[in-house]
Design a protein around this motif. Sequence first.
Motif, short mmCIF file in Angstrom:
data_model
loop_
_atom_site.label_atom_id
_atom_site.label_comp_id
_atom_site.label_asym_id
_atom_site.label_seq_id
_atom_site.Cartn_x
_atom_site.Cartn_y
_atom_site.Cartn_z
N LEU A 181 -8.10 42.46 -16.96
CA LEU A 181 -7.50 43.35 -17.94
C LEU A 181 -7.89 43.03 -19.38
N MET A 182 -8.07 41.74 -19.69
CA MET A 182 -8.30 41.34 -21.08
C MET A 182 -9.73 40.88 -21.36
N GLY A 183 -10.52 40.72 -20.31
CA GLY A 183 -11.91 40.32 -20.50
C GLY A 183 -12.15 38.86 -20.17
N PRO A 184 -13.41 38.45 -20.11
CA PRO A 184 -13.78 37.11 -19.63
C PRO A 184 -13.42 36.01 -20.63
N PRO A 185 -13.31 34.78 -20.12
CA PRO A 185 -12.98 33.65 -21.00
C PRO A 185 -14.21 33.13 -21.72
N LYS A 186 -13.97 32.53 -22.89
CA LYS A 186 -15.02 31.85 -23.65
C LYS A 186 -14.88 30.34 -23.54
N SER A 187 -13.63 29.85 -23.59
CA SER A 187 -13.38 28.41 -23.43
C SER A 187 -11.97 28.19 -22.93
N LEU A 188 -11.74 27.00 -22.36
CA LEU A 188 -10.45 26.67 -21.75
C LEU A 188 -10.14 25.20 -21.95
N PHE A 189 -8.88 24.91 -22.28
CA PHE A 189 -8.37 23.54 -22.25
C PHE A 189 -7.20 23.53 -21.29
N GLY A 190 -7.29 22.72 -20.25
CA GLY A 190 -6.27 22.74 -19.21
C GLY A 190 -5.74 21.38 -18.83
N ARG A 191 -4.57 21.40 -18.23
CA ARG A 191 -3.95 20.19 -17.67
C ARG A 191 -3.48 20.51 -16.26
N GLU A 230 -3.17 19.41 -6.91
CA GLU A 230 -2.20 19.70 -7.96
C GLU A 230 -1.21 20.78 -7.54
N ASP A 231 0.02 20.70 -8.09
CA ASP A 231 0.99 21.77 -7.88
C ASP A 231 1.63 22.26 -9.18
N CYS A 232 1.14 21.78 -10.32
CA CYS A 232 1.55 22.28 -11.64
C CYS A 232 0.30 22.33 -12.53
N VAL A 233 0.14 23.41 -13.29
CA VAL A 233 -1.00 23.52 -14.21
C VAL A 233 -0.58 24.27 -15.46
N SER A 234 -1.33 24.03 -16.54
CA SER A 234 -1.15 24.79 -17.77
C SER A 234 -2.46 24.77 -18.53
N ALA A 235 -2.78 25.89 -19.20
CA ALA A 235 -4.03 25.96 -19.96
C ALA A 235 -3.89 26.87 -21.16
N SER A 236 -4.68 26.57 -22.18
CA SER A 236 -4.88 27.45 -23.33
C SER A 236 -6.30 28.00 -23.22
N VAL A 237 -6.43 29.31 -23.29
CA VAL A 237 -7.72 29.96 -23.05
C VAL A 237 -8.09 30.85 -24.24
N LEU A 238 -9.31 30.72 -24.69
CA LEU A 238 -9.89 31.63 -25.67
C LEU A 238 -10.77 32.62 -24.92
N LEU A 239 -10.50 33.91 -25.08
CA LEU A 239 -11.28 34.94 -24.42
C LEU A 239 -12.45 35.36 -25.30
N GLU A 240 -13.45 35.96 -24.67
CA GLU A 240 -14.64 36.38 -25.42
C GLU A 240 -14.31 37.36 -26.54
N SER A 241 -13.26 38.13 -26.35
CA SER A 241 -12.85 39.10 -27.36
C SER A 241 -12.25 38.44 -28.60
N GLY A 242 -11.91 37.16 -28.49
CA GLY A 242 -11.19 36.46 -29.54
C GLY A 242 -9.71 36.35 -29.26
N ALA A 243 -9.21 37.07 -28.24
CA ALA A 243 -7.80 36.99 -27.86
C ALA A 243 -7.50 35.62 -27.27
N LEU A 244 -6.23 35.24 -27.33
CA LEU A 244 -5.77 33.98 -26.77
C LEU A 244 -4.91 34.26 -25.54
#
Length: 363
Positions: free
Chosen positions: A194-204, A215-229
Amino acid sequence: MSRIYNVAIVGCGIGRSHVTEGYLNSTDRFKVIAVCDLNTERLDEFATEFGIERKTTDFNDLLAMADLDIIDICTPPGVHYSQIMAALKADKHVVCEKPLVGSLKEIDEVMAAEKTSKGRLMPIFQYRYGDGVQKAKKIIEAGLAGKPFAGTAETFWNRGPDYYAVPWRGKWHTELGGVLMAHAIHIHDMICYLMGPPKSLFGRVATRVNAIEVEDCVSASVLLESGALASFTATLGAAEEISRIHMAFENVTFESSHAPYSLGNDPWRIVPRNPETGKKIDALLADWQPVPPRFAGQIRALYDALETGGPLPVSTTDARAGLELVAAFYHSARTATDVNFPLGPDHPTYESWIPEHYRAQAG
């Protein structure tokens, strides 16, 4: 008369949903003529329940069936690669559950095999289907939503010891990963859909709920190619099960239903920024035709693609994008770094994201 494609189901677990939701809702398009499972008791019950004449415990038997058009693979993830490759070599069409395979190297090999096969391969991402997600997709593609700003994907599910009592679950070499691979992969795909492909990701990633390898718990901050977060969060320790997508665009905010396993279905909240945008959305959706949810929608769309030779509703390119997210998650968590997309053969996770310790044990 329209052609009817003959189908074999491999694996009587999630394969049941493929039959009840998918093929039995399209009996004018598909007929399940064979079933394969290693558990003979479950195999017999499945065949009897659905009136399937052919049953076997040997996958190779399916490859030899000249009248079989589609092999639908619903087996544990660790055997997907070998079964997909064998089915494509036999020039069968293939439907395969997630995760498609266990590495970026394997998906690239699968994509190469698909190019030389008469068969076509459709990965399963059934959450893309249903009125809610497809209305959102139509609004976005029509340009009414405008620029994407930010989105969240939440998978709050519950899986305990009973779930992991199944021998292949919770282990690197058979499940190929944890909540990222077996559960949250759907909703992460939907955000990118829906929002477009990712550009970069920082995950735990963390293992906090169950005594398992993965793993059974995850969290990430993602920058999309559009500039959206975007942010991705998942756990298998929730007391209340929900899935939720929440997206803010320039002109519209979308919020999915909270149904954990039917996320694509209505009701979705579609909130226009102003009355003018609302009128445009109403006009766009005025003649809306219902989209069958989950497997029913994806299987029906498969038929149209096979008949017309048009694009598959979900492609191996889509599956690779999902696996790139998984690989990036694991690498970022282990190195505490941002991971940039795309991930190619030079990336440390390309051949495997399984930790060295578990690879050494298997070797």
